[in-house]
Design a protein around this motif. Structure first.
Motif, PDB file in Angstrom:
ATOM      1  N   THR A  94      28.267  45.016  37.948  1.00  0.00           N
ATOM      2  CA  THR A  94      28.376  45.816  36.733  1.00  0.00           C
ATOM      3  C   THR A  94      28.391  47.278  37.149  1.00  0.00           C
ATOM      4  O   THR A  94      27.444  47.761  37.766  1.00  0.00           O
ATOM      5  N   GLU A 104      34.674  47.685  45.188  1.00  0.00           N
ATOM      6  CA  GLU A 104      35.123  47.737  43.795  1.00  0.00           C
ATOM      7  C   GLU A 104      34.428  48.881  43.048  1.00  0.00           C
ATOM      8  O   GLU A 104      35.052  49.556  42.226  1.00  0.00           O
ATOM      9  N   LYS A 134      36.449  51.886  41.220  1.00  0.00           N
ATOM     10  CA  LYS A 134      36.252  52.237  39.804  1.00  0.00           C
ATOM     11  C   LYS A 134      35.821  53.682  39.627  1.00  0.00           C
ATOM     12  O   LYS A 134      36.041  54.266  38.572  1.00  0.00           O
ATOM     13  N   TYR A 193      41.878  39.149  41.242  1.00  0.00           N
ATOM     14  CA  TYR A 193      42.001  39.760  39.917  1.00  0.00           C
ATOM     15  C   TYR A 193      42.992  38.991  39.043  1.00  0.00           C
ATOM     16  O   TYR A 193      42.773  38.819  37.841  1.00  0.00           O
ATOM     17  N   ASN A 236      41.361  35.641  37.906  1.00  0.00           N
ATOM     18  CA  ASN A 236      40.283  35.850  36.939  1.00  0.00           C
ATOM     19  C   ASN A 236      40.716  36.694  35.742  1.00  0.00           C
ATOM     20  O   ASN A 236      39.885  37.075  34.913  1.00  0.00           O
ATOM     21  N   GLU A 237      42.020  36.979  35.680  1.00  0.00           N
ATOM     22  CA  GLU A 237      42.610  37.758  34.588  1.00  0.00           C
ATOM     23  C   GLU A 237      41.866  39.077  34.377  1.00  0.00           C
ATOM     24  O   GLU A 237      41.496  39.453  33.259  1.00  0.00           O
ATOM     25  N   LEU A 238      41.649  39.767  35.482  1.00  0.00           N
ATOM     26  CA  LEU A 238      40.975  41.067  35.469  1.00  0.00           C
ATOM     27  C   LEU A 238      41.931  42.147  35.938  1.00  0.00           C
ATOM     28  O   LEU A 238      42.844  41.889  36.730  1.00  0.00           O
ATOM     29  N   LYS A 239      41.689  43.365  35.491  1.00  0.00           N
ATOM     30  CA  LYS A 239      42.485  44.505  35.939  1.00  0.00           C
ATOM     31  C   LYS A 239      42.040  44.863  37.363  1.00  0.00           C
ATOM     32  O   LYS A 239      40.853  45.034  37.628  1.00  0.00           O
ATOM     33  N   ASP A 240      42.975  44.972  38.266  1.00  0.00           N
ATOM     34  CA  ASP A 240      42.688  45.339  39.658  1.00  0.00           C
ATOM     35  C   ASP A 240      42.450  46.849  39.730  1.00  0.00           C
ATOM     36  O   ASP A 240      43.363  47.637  39.488  1.00  0.00           O
TER      37      ASP A 240
END
Length: 189
Positions: free
Chosen positions: A77, A104, A108, A126, A129-133
């Motif tokens: 997180t 990561e 970010k 990514y 897991n359908e996440l934004k890289d």
């Protein structure tokens, strides 16, 4: 005494930084401070419990910090205060170290935009897991450990080389042969 901050968080892979902290402990001029989002116990992936000494928010106000070390983990997180701490340290050219999935946090915060880096997290992670890289993939290197200016990143299984590179950053070796000898010693070579 100069401080080295170690960010601890739920399910972190603590094995990735314990050897590094052990070796850095050979330098009597360094003080380790564990930081977390709160001063409440967290449980690492090893099932050991850690209690942060200071919050990330409190750490932002410190002015005698030499480094930030972040282990990888599954529950990453990234809060605004962690981004602020990373950006502050980067602006001050302090050492920022992240291993395995922890780069990561650096991605970010934007500090990898102008640095070479490595990570265990590939683009497929990514997508699956359908996440934004968040990574600037044009700066990615497949090497086990990447040191670029004040940023050191490593793949998770390269925790020995990660620690050795951090020691080298702090000029704790007389020469390259001493650095190589310590690495071989820990790897049993």
């Amino acid at each position: 005494m100069r401080k080295i901050l170690c960010f601890v968080y739920e399910s972190m892979a603590d094995f990735e930084i314990t050897l590094t902290c052990h070796m850095l402990g050979w330098n009597p001029d360094k003080e380790f401070i564990s930081i977390g989002y709160e001063k409440t116990p967290i449980r690492a992936s090893s099932n050991l419990q850690y209690i942060p000494e200071m919050t990330v928010k409190e750490a932002i106000s410190l002015d005698d910090v030499d480094a930030l070390i972040i282990p990888g983990g599954f529950e990453r997180t990234c809060t605004p205060e962690l981004i602020e701490l990373i950006q502050k340290m980067h602006k001050e050219k302090k050492l920022i170290c992240a291993i395995c999935a922890a780069p990561e946090f650096l991605a970010k915060s934007g500090v990898l935009d102008n640095h070479l880096y490595t990570t265990t997290l590939g683009e497929d992670y990514y997508k699956e897991n359908e996440l934004k890289d968040p990574f600037p993939r044009q700066n990615y290197s497949e090497r086990k450990v990447v040191r670029h200016e004040n940023i050191i990143t490593a793949k998770g299984r390269s925790f020995i080389d990660f620690g050795i590179e951090i020691l080298d950053y702090f000029n704790m070796f007389d020469d390259d042969s001493e650095k190589s000898m310590l690495s071989k010693s820990y790897k049993g070579e």
